[in-house]
Scaffold this active site. Structure first.
Site, PDB file in Angstrom:
ATOM      1  N   THR A 191      46.460  83.770  50.250  1.00  0.00           N
ATOM      2  CA  THR A 191      46.772  84.736  49.201  1.00  0.00           C
ATOM      3  C   THR A 191      45.586  84.960  48.255  1.00  0.00           C
ATOM      4  OG1 THR A 191      48.089  84.912  47.178  1.00  0.00           O
ATOM      5  CG2 THR A 191      47.820  82.738  48.042  1.00  0.00           C
ATOM      6  N   ASP A 192      45.595  86.113  47.568  1.00  0.00           N
ATOM      7  CA  ASP A 192      44.562  86.359  46.552  1.00  0.00           C
ATOM      8  C   ASP A 192      44.797  85.507  45.295  1.00  0.00           C
ATOM      9  OD1 ASP A 192      46.823  87.690  45.599  1.00  0.00           O
ATOM     10  OD2 ASP A 192      45.817  89.596  45.210  1.00  0.00           O
ATOM     11  N   GLU A 193      45.989  84.890  45.198  1.00  0.00           N
ATOM     12  CA  GLU A 193      46.305  84.142  43.970  1.00  0.00           C
ATOM     13  C   GLU A 193      45.433  82.890  43.810  1.00  0.00           C
ATOM     14  OE1 GLU A 193      50.415  83.868  42.916  1.00  0.00           O
ATOM     15  OE2 GLU A 193      50.945  85.607  44.123  1.00  0.00           O
ATOM     16  N   TYR A 202      52.211  77.155  43.149  1.00  0.00           N
ATOM     17  CA  TYR A 202      52.113  77.885  44.430  1.00  0.00           C
ATOM     18  C   TYR A 202      50.652  78.123  44.793  1.00  0.00           C
ATOM     19  CZ  TYR A 202      51.797  81.943  47.552  1.00  0.00           C
ATOM     20  OH  TYR A 202      51.449  82.802  48.573  1.00  0.00           O
ATOM     21  N   LYS A 239      48.313  76.651  47.860  1.00  0.00           N
ATOM     22  CA  LYS A 239      47.652  77.495  48.855  1.00  0.00           C
ATOM     23  C   LYS A 239      46.135  77.259  48.819  1.00  0.00           C
ATOM     24  CE  LYS A 239      49.170  80.215  51.304  1.00  0.00           C
ATOM     25  NZ  LYS A 239      49.801  80.131  52.666  1.00  0.00           N
TER      26      LYS A 239
HETATM   27  N1  LIG Z   1      54.370  87.846  50.271  1.00  0.00           N
HETATM   28  C1  LIG Z   1      53.146  88.155  49.886  1.00  0.00           C
HETATM   29  O1  LIG Z   1      52.951  89.118  49.139  1.00  0.00           O
HETATM   30  C2  LIG Z   1      51.961  87.334  50.365  1.00  0.00           C
HETATM   31  C3  LIG Z   1      50.673  87.782  50.049  1.00  0.00           C
HETATM   32  C4  LIG Z   1      49.567  87.071  50.538  1.00  0.00           C
HETATM   33  C5  LIG Z   1      49.770  85.948  51.316  1.00  0.00           C
HETATM   34  N2  LIG Z   1      51.035  85.511  51.598  1.00  0.00           N
HETATM   35  C6  LIG Z   1      51.184  84.328  52.450  1.00  0.00           C
HETATM   36  O2  LIG Z   1      51.761  84.776  53.671  1.00  0.00           O
HETATM   37  C7  LIG Z   1      52.600  83.770  54.216  1.00  0.00           C
HETATM   38  C8  LIG Z   1      53.976  84.340  54.476  1.00  0.00           C
HETATM   39  O3  LIG Z   1      54.510  84.829  53.237  1.00  0.00           O
HETATM   40  P1  LIG Z   1      55.965  85.491  53.176  1.00  0.00           P
HETATM   41  O4  LIG Z   1      56.019  86.331  51.976  1.00  0.00           O
HETATM   42  O5  LIG Z   1      56.308  86.053  54.494  1.00  0.00           O
HETATM   43  O6  LIG Z   1      56.845  84.187  52.932  1.00  0.00           O
HETATM   44  P2  LIG Z   1      58.393  83.959  53.137  1.00  0.00           P
HETATM   45  O7  LIG Z   1      58.800  83.006  52.062  1.00  0.00           O
HETATM   46  O8  LIG Z   1      59.121  85.245  53.283  1.00  0.00           O
HETATM   47  O9  LIG Z   1      58.480  83.234  54.551  1.00  0.00           O
HETATM   48  C9  LIG Z   1      58.067  81.918  54.761  1.00  0.00           C
HETATM   49  C10 LIG Z   1      58.611  81.454  56.110  1.00  0.00           C
HETATM   50  O10 LIG Z   1      58.138  80.120  56.334  1.00  0.00           O
HETATM   51  C11 LIG Z   1      59.229  79.313  56.758  1.00  0.00           C
HETATM   52  N3  LIG Z   1      58.986  77.935  56.324  1.00  0.00           N
HETATM   53  C12 LIG Z   1      58.961  77.476  55.043  1.00  0.00           C
HETATM   54  N4  LIG Z   1      58.740  76.155  55.050  1.00  0.00           N
HETATM   55  C13 LIG Z   1      58.606  75.772  56.364  1.00  0.00           C
HETATM   56  C14 LIG Z   1      58.355  74.550  57.006  1.00  0.00           C
HETATM   57  N5  LIG Z   1      58.191  73.414  56.307  1.00  0.00           N
HETATM   58  N6  LIG Z   1      58.252  74.545  58.348  1.00  0.00           N
HETATM   59  C15 LIG Z   1      58.412  75.679  59.074  1.00  0.00           C
HETATM   60  N7  LIG Z   1      58.683  76.864  58.512  1.00  0.00           N
HETATM   61  C16 LIG Z   1      58.777  76.918  57.176  1.00  0.00           C
HETATM   62  C17 LIG Z   1      60.455  79.930  56.083  1.00  0.00           C
HETATM   63  O11 LIG Z   1      61.662  79.571  56.745  1.00  0.00           O
HETATM   64  C18 LIG Z   1      60.133  81.413  56.177  1.00  0.00           C
HETATM   65  O12 LIG Z   1      60.574  81.952  57.395  1.00  0.00           O
HETATM   66  C19 LIG Z   1      52.573  82.611  53.230  1.00  0.00           C
HETATM   67  O13 LIG Z   1      51.667  81.663  53.686  1.00  0.00           O
HETATM   68  C20 LIG Z   1      52.119  83.256  51.931  1.00  0.00           C
HETATM   69  O14 LIG Z   1      51.419  82.317  51.139  1.00  0.00           O
HETATM   70  C21 LIG Z   1      52.129  86.183  51.133  1.00  0.00           C
END
Ligand SMILES: NC(=O)c1ccc[n+]([C@@H]2O[C@H](COP(=O)([O-])OP(=O)(O)OC[C@H]3O[C@@H](n4cnc5c(N)ncnc54)[C@H](O)[C@@H]3O)[C@@H](O)[C@H]2O)c1
Length: 371
Positions: free
Chosen positions: A147-149, A173, A177
């Site tokens: 993430t950009d955070e 969070y 990350k």
């Molecule tokens: N949502 C955003 O805007 C955003 C932006 C940049 C980066 N990200 C990164 O992208 C990734 C996905 O984000 P998202 O928004 O889809 O998240 P989300 O919370 O919607 O999904 C996370 C998934 O991971 C699974 N999970 C959680 N803990 C687990 C574990 N211990 N073992 C196996 N599975 C597990 C959950 O069941 C879920 O399906 C993350 O790594 C997040 O940091 C998200």
């Protein structure tokens, strides 16, 4: 559970996707099957926490080249077994605890999943891919989705995040990350492990859990519930349509230089309050005249609530490197992306009902204290 090595489809590349039942992971899986069809095989490993929803993948469930395995990425034995039983070519690691508000209330699970879980993924991939001379088998690649955070907060007129911007995470969070990114970097530096990191801005689109800003506002507005806005509503985020992120991940893995980090962003900065106004206007534009919900959707629903603790003011990505090296650019304009997103939520009312029943209600009450 797959029990033996796939030997018949040697030409088919196998992806191990973690967290594929979540928001971005499920969009990525749909994107990959649209793009590659039967030329790839995907194994999706997900623990199905509150954020994981198998319904997101029901359209691909029957595919012969898709397998779901319910497992926790912190369970070393389970992850090792998946690598032993399958010839994995690519890892795309999404699984994480992802919601900043939850990290402020319960940081430990963020350290467990995001840091320890990433260590398990790295180590199992290394074990499976490392050759006796310490090099890695040809064509094996690990992509860590971040993430950009991790870069901290920018001033309102304070430039952009580049790949060289020092890390300065503020929330549990983003700190977790950042730690996971450093672990990946350490594997690259120490073992020449074949990995990339992507740091992306805020995503929006179908299948996003309604604790996050955009689906929360769509869902509340349609029910005439208040629209809680943190602080003065002027925190700025850079928004990217989720399919553009999925495409960038695939391109980085195929065309990126191994060991490199790529920032992914939409050049689409918006204040939270602007987003909420756009959602209200777009809902009113898209709802049919006879739809009763038109009477509920209104700017009067906007309610300012106490600011999030340590709320970062502004995030903004400079996607110059990925554009110059790989040719990726965001394709979806915000005004189109938000319409597509709202249309998807209109067409998936049952999905929203299913995810907002049960535990979500309790969480929402605690978070916004009756607002
Ligand atoms: N949502 C955003 O805007 C955003 C932006 C940049 C980066 N990200 C990164 O992208 C990734 C996905 O984000 P998202 O928004 O889809 O998240 P989300 O919370 O919607 O999904 C996370 C998934 O991971 C699974 N999970 C959680 N803990 C687990 C574990 N211990 N073992 C196996 N599975 C597990 C959950 O069941 C879920 O399906 C993350 O790594 C997040 O940091 C998200």
């Amino acid at each position: 559970m797959i029990t033996e090595k796939e030997t018949t489809k040697e030409m088919v590349r196998t992806y191990l996707v973690t967290g594929g039942a979540g928001f971005i992971g499920s969009n990525y899986i749909h994107y990959m099957f649209r793009k590659y069809g039967d030329q790839i095989r995907i194994i999706n490993v997900d623990a199905l926490t509150y954020a994981g929803n198998p319904e997101n993948l029901k359209e691909v469930e029957e595919r012969e080249n898709y397998t779901f395995i319910k497992a926790d990425i912190c369970d070393k034995d389970a992850i090792r077994a998946i690598f032993q039983q399958n010839e994995i070519d690519r890892v795309v690691h999404f699984a994480a605890e992802s919601h900043v508000d939850r990290s402020i209330r319960n940081p430990e699970v963020f350290v467990q999943t995001n840091v320890y879980g990433t260590a398990v993924m790295l180590n199992c991939a290394k074990e499976a891919w490392e050759q006796p001379d310490g090099s890695f088998a040809e064509g094996k690649k690990f992509l860590h989705v971040s993430t950009d955070e991790v870069y901290g907060s920018l001033e309102e007129d304070g430039g952009y995040f580049y790949e060289t911007t020092p890390y300065a995470p503020h929330s549990p969070y983003s700190a977790s990350k950042a730690s996971s990114d450093f672990l990946v970097k350490s594997y690259i530096d120490t073992y020449h492990f074949p990995a990339n990191i992507t740091n992306c801005s805020n995503n929006y689109g179908p299948y996003q859990f309604p604790e996050k800003l955009i689906p929360l506002m769509i869902n509340n507005a349609l029910q005439g519930k208040s629209l809680p806005v943190y602080g003065d509503g002027k925190n700025v985020r850079d928004w990217l349509y989720v399919d553009d992120h999925a495409k960038a991940i695939d391109l980085v893995q195929e065309k990126g230089r191994l060991g490199e980090t790529y920032n992914i962003g939409g050049h689409n900065e918006k204040q939270n309050i602007e987003i909420i106004h756009t959602i209200i206007e777009t809902l009113l534009e898209m709802l049919p005249k006879e739809d009763e919900r038109r009477k509920l959707v209104s700017k009067d629903l906007i309610t300012y609530v106490e600011d999030r603790k340590g709320h970062d003011r502004r995030y903004a990505i400079a996607p110059d490197k990925i554009r110059a090296e790989i040719g990726w650019e965001p394709e979806t304009m915000f005004k189109d992306g938000i319409k597509k997103t709202i249309a998807w939520y209109f067409a998936h009312e049952q999905w929203m009902e299913n995810v907002t029943s049960g535990d979500y209600q309790k969480y929402y009450e605690e978070m916004y204290k009756g607002n």
